[in-house]
Design a protein around this motif. Structure first.
Motif, mmCIF file in Angstrom:
data_model
loop_
_atom_site.group_PDB
_atom_site.id
_atom_site.type_symbol
_atom_site.label_atom_id
_atom_site.label_comp_id
_atom_site.label_asym_id
_atom_site.label_seq_id
_atom_site.Cartn_x
_atom_site.Cartn_y
_atom_site.Cartn_z
ATOM 1 N N ASP A 293 2.878 22.102 -11.830
ATOM 2 C CA ASP A 293 3.570 22.740 -12.942
ATOM 3 C C ASP A 293 4.580 23.763 -12.410
ATOM 4 N N ASP A 294 5.349 24.372 -13.309
ATOM 5 C CA ASP A 294 6.390 25.314 -12.897
ATOM 6 C C ASP A 294 5.819 26.500 -12.126
ATOM 7 N N ALA A 295 4.658 26.998 -12.552
ATOM 8 C CA ALA A 295 4.047 28.148 -11.869
ATOM 9 C C ALA A 295 3.725 27.806 -10.416
ATOM 10 N N LEU A 296 3.185 26.615 -10.190
ATOM 11 C CA LEU A 296 2.872 26.199 -8.829
ATOM 12 C C LEU A 296 4.156 26.027 -8.025
ATOM 13 N N ARG A 297 5.134 25.375 -8.595
ATOM 14 C CA ARG A 297 6.396 25.134 -7.881
ATOM 15 C C ARG A 297 7.081 26.447 -7.492
ATOM 16 N N PRO B 94 0.808 -1.225 0.000
ATOM 17 C CA PRO B 94 0.000 0.000 0.000
ATOM 18 C C PRO B 94 0.841 1.275 0.000
ATOM 19 N N ALA B 95 2.141 1.164 0.216
ATOM 20 C CA ALA B 95 2.981 2.352 0.368
ATOM 21 C C ALA B 95 2.946 3.254 -0.861
ATOM 22 N N PHE B 96 3.025 2.678 -2.067
ATOM 23 C CA PHE B 96 3.011 3.491 -3.289
ATOM 24 C C PHE B 96 1.712 4.291 -3.375
ATOM 25 N N LEU B 97 0.581 3.619 -3.164
ATOM 26 C CA LEU B 97 -0.704 4.313 -3.236
ATOM 27 C C LEU B 97 -0.853 5.321 -2.101
ATOM 28 N N ASP B 98 -0.261 5.052 -0.941
ATOM 29 C CA ASP B 98 -0.331 6.022 0.146
ATOM 30 C C ASP B 98 0.430 7.293 -0.226
ATOM 31 N N GLY B 99 1.569 7.146 -0.885
ATOM 32 C CA GLY B 99 2.301 8.322 -1.364
ATOM 33 C C GLY B 99 1.467 9.111 -2.352
ATOM 34 N N ARG B 100 0.801 8.398 -3.260
ATOM 35 C CA ARG B 100 -0.091 9.062 -4.222
ATOM 36 C C ARG B 100 -1.237 9.756 -3.490
ATOM 37 N N LEU B 101 -1.829 9.071 -2.529
ATOM 38 C CA LEU B 101 -2.952 9.634 -1.779
ATOM 39 C C LEU B 101 -2.545 10.939 -1.095
ATOM 40 N N MET C 113 5.903 11.345 -5.597
ATOM 41 C CA MET C 113 6.532 12.126 -6.662
ATOM 42 C C MET C 113 5.804 11.970 -7.998
ATOM 43 N N GLU C 114 5.199 10.822 -8.232
ATOM 44 C CA GLU C 114 4.432 10.634 -9.467
ATOM 45 C C GLU C 114 3.313 11.674 -9.562
ATOM 46 N N VAL C 115 2.604 11.885 -8.458
ATOM 47 C CA VAL C 115 1.529 12.886 -8.449
ATOM 48 C C VAL C 115 2.110 14.293 -8.553
ATOM 49 N N VAL C 116 3.177 14.574 -7.830
ATOM 50 C CA VAL C 116 3.793 15.902 -7.897
ATOM 51 C C VAL C 116 4.187 16.210 -9.344
ATOM 52 N N GLU C 117 4.788 15.238 -10.023
ATOM 53 C CA GLU C 117 5.193 15.451 -11.423
ATOM 54 C C GLU C 117 3.975 15.655 -12.328
ATOM 55 N N GLU C 118 2.875 14.948 -12.060
ATOM 56 C CA GLU C 118 1.657 15.073 -12.869
ATOM 57 C C GLU C 118 0.964 16.409 -12.655
ATOM 58 N N VAL C 119 0.958 16.903 -11.421
ATOM 59 C CA VAL C 119 0.093 18.015 -11.046
ATOM 60 C C VAL C 119 0.817 19.348 -10.885
ATOM 61 N N LEU D 74 -4.198 14.518 -2.047
ATOM 62 C CA LEU D 74 -4.938 15.312 -1.064
ATOM 63 C C LEU D 74 -4.342 16.715 -0.929
ATOM 64 N N ALA D 75 -3.023 16.826 -1.043
ATOM 65 C CA ALA D 75 -2.369 18.128 -0.928
ATOM 66 C C ALA D 75 -2.581 18.986 -2.170
ATOM 67 N N LEU D 76 -2.520 18.372 -3.338
ATOM 68 C CA LEU D 76 -2.516 19.146 -4.581
ATOM 69 C C LEU D 76 -3.855 19.206 -5.311
ATOM 70 N N ARG D 77 -4.716 18.219 -5.088
ATOM 71 C CA ARG D 77 -5.966 18.151 -5.852
ATOM 72 C C ARG D 77 -7.204 17.931 -5.002
ATOM 73 N N ASP D 78 -7.044 17.508 -3.776
ATOM 74 C CA ASP D 78 -8.151 17.132 -2.898
ATOM 75 C C ASP D 78 -9.019 16.050 -3.535
ATOM 76 N N VAL D 79 -8.439 14.888 -3.712
ATOM 77 C CA VAL D 79 -9.110 13.750 -4.339
ATOM 78 C C VAL D 79 -10.362 13.359 -3.534
ATOM 79 N N SER D 80 -11.478 13.218 -4.227
ATOM 80 C CA SER D 80 -12.733 12.849 -3.561
ATOM 81 C C SER D 80 -12.697 11.386 -3.129
ATOM 82 N N ALA D 81 -13.605 11.029 -2.231
ATOM 83 C CA ALA D 81 -13.694 9.645 -1.764
ATOM 84 C C ALA D 81 -13.969 8.708 -2.935
ATOM 85 N N GLU D 82 -14.879 9.118 -3.814
ATOM 86 C CA GLU D 82 -15.228 8.296 -4.974
ATOM 87 C C GLU D 82 -14.026 8.099 -5.904
#
Length: 192
Positions: free
Chosen positions: A121-125, A26-33, A113-119, A37-45
């Motif tokens: 962008d340079d402006a946000l960083r 579960p560690a990989f998905l926990d990192g994604r989660l 990091m996969e999510v950080v790279e996806e979400v 949550l920090a960058l997109r606020d993923v819904s429960a669904e």
């Protein structure tokens, strides 16, 4: 008390994965989660969708599994947004070898990091504080962690320090993206 109200650890979620025929950590998905949550606020669904897709199933096999997976999301969000800064990545604990713990941290960082790279962008960083930028850059290197570790107090201390770094980076990212009101999206409205 329902399953969702209980504090869940790595083994609890790994057991749900096993119920669905998956040996993945579960560690990989926990990192994604955490990053979602920090960058997109993923819904429960959306979270349930992501997990079931990762497990290769259409839906959780029973209501208890769904409740546990949704509880994982809620627990993570609550910890990230809490004022007592008690968030901890969902990683293998001392019941696992140091090598397995290191592998869990490596996978967590790769998912994060996969999510950080996806979400992000340079402006946000560019809006991130220097400490956050440096912490995220450091996390990118966690994918190179040597997981062939001997059980020693030195390796245990090093692994603890790396885990603490990941924990702090995750909390800094969440806090900077949700200043003052963790449950509300940040707006560009001036502060009075």
């Amino acid at each position: 008390m329902s399953v969702i109200d209980q504090r869940q650890d790595f083994s609890d979620i790994a057991d749900v994965f096993l119920l669905h025929g998956s040996m993945q950590s579960p560690a990989f998905l926990d990192g994604r989660l955490c990053a979602l949550l920090a960058l997109r606020d993923v819904s429960a669904e959306a979270w349930l969708d992501e997990v079931t897709t990762s497990l290769g199933v259409e839906q959780p096999r029973d209501p208890e599994s769904a409740e546990r997976l949704l509880g994982w999301r809620r627990q993570t969000l609550d910890a990230l947004s809490a004022s007592d800064l008690n968030y901890a990545p969902l990683l293998p604990d001392e019941l696992f070898s140091l090598g397995e713990q290191a592998q869990g941290l490596k996978e967590w960082a790769l998912g994060f990091m996969e999510v950080v790279e996806e979400v992000a962008d340079d402006a946000l960083r560019q809006r991130w504080s220097q400490p956050l930028g440096e912490a995220i850059d450091d996390l990118a290197g966690f994918g190179q962690i040597d997981t062939d570790l001997e059980d020693s107090s030195e390796n245990e201390n090093d692994l603890f320090a790396l885990s603490e770094h990941a924990r702090m980076a995750a909390m800094m990212l969440y806090t900077e993206q949700h200043p003052g009101k963790p449950q509300v999206e940040q707006t560009d409205a001036p502060v009075h």
